[in-house]
Design a protein around this motif. Structure first.
Motif: not given
Length: 128
Positions: A103-128
């Motif tokens: 929590s409360n972390c700078n995740i710019a460029g953070l990747r898990i298994d090659g996938v940008l976490v910021s992209d996952l969060l954007v997709a999650h927020r859109k589906s919520a």
């Protein structure tokens, strides 16, 4: 016993040196093996290139330190807390991250298994 201005190696074996104090000493190349160091304090210490193997650092506190380039391999850090740390450019591989809370972390460029976490969060927020 007080030792001052000594410039030769000391070998202490099977000794109780509890409550000893080492101030302004050079211990480069010193070796500690099978040593009980519970509640020991290190302050303003340069331990670059130090090695720790088969150690128990449970409940150890690392504060205001430099650990760039450090490696943690085969280490149990369950329950560890990382607060106000810089992990930029670090790599985490083959790690058990179950139950980890970020929590409360700078995740710019953070990747898990090659996938940008910021992209996952954007997709999650859109589906919520």
């Amino acid at each position: 016993m007080i030792i001052t201005d000594l410039e030769e190696p000391i070998a202490a074996t099977k000794s109780d040196l509890g409550n000893s104090s080492f101030v302004g000493v050079s211990l480069g190349g010193a070796r500690f093996e099978d040593a009980g160091m519970t509640s020991v304090r290190f302050e303003y210490v340069n331990m670059s290139d130090a090695g720790f193997t088969r150690m128990n650092l449970s409940r150890a506190v690392f504060d205001d330190g430099l650990l760039p380039g450090s490696r943690f391999t085969n280490v149990n850090m369950s329950g560890a807390c990382f607060r106000d740390v810089n992990l930029a450019g670090s790599a985490i591989q083959n790690a058990n991250l179950s139950g980890v809370h970020i929590s409360n972390c700078n995740i710019a460029g953070l990747r898990i298994d090659g996938v940008l976490v910021s992209d996952l969060l954007v997709a999650h927020r859109k589906s919520a």
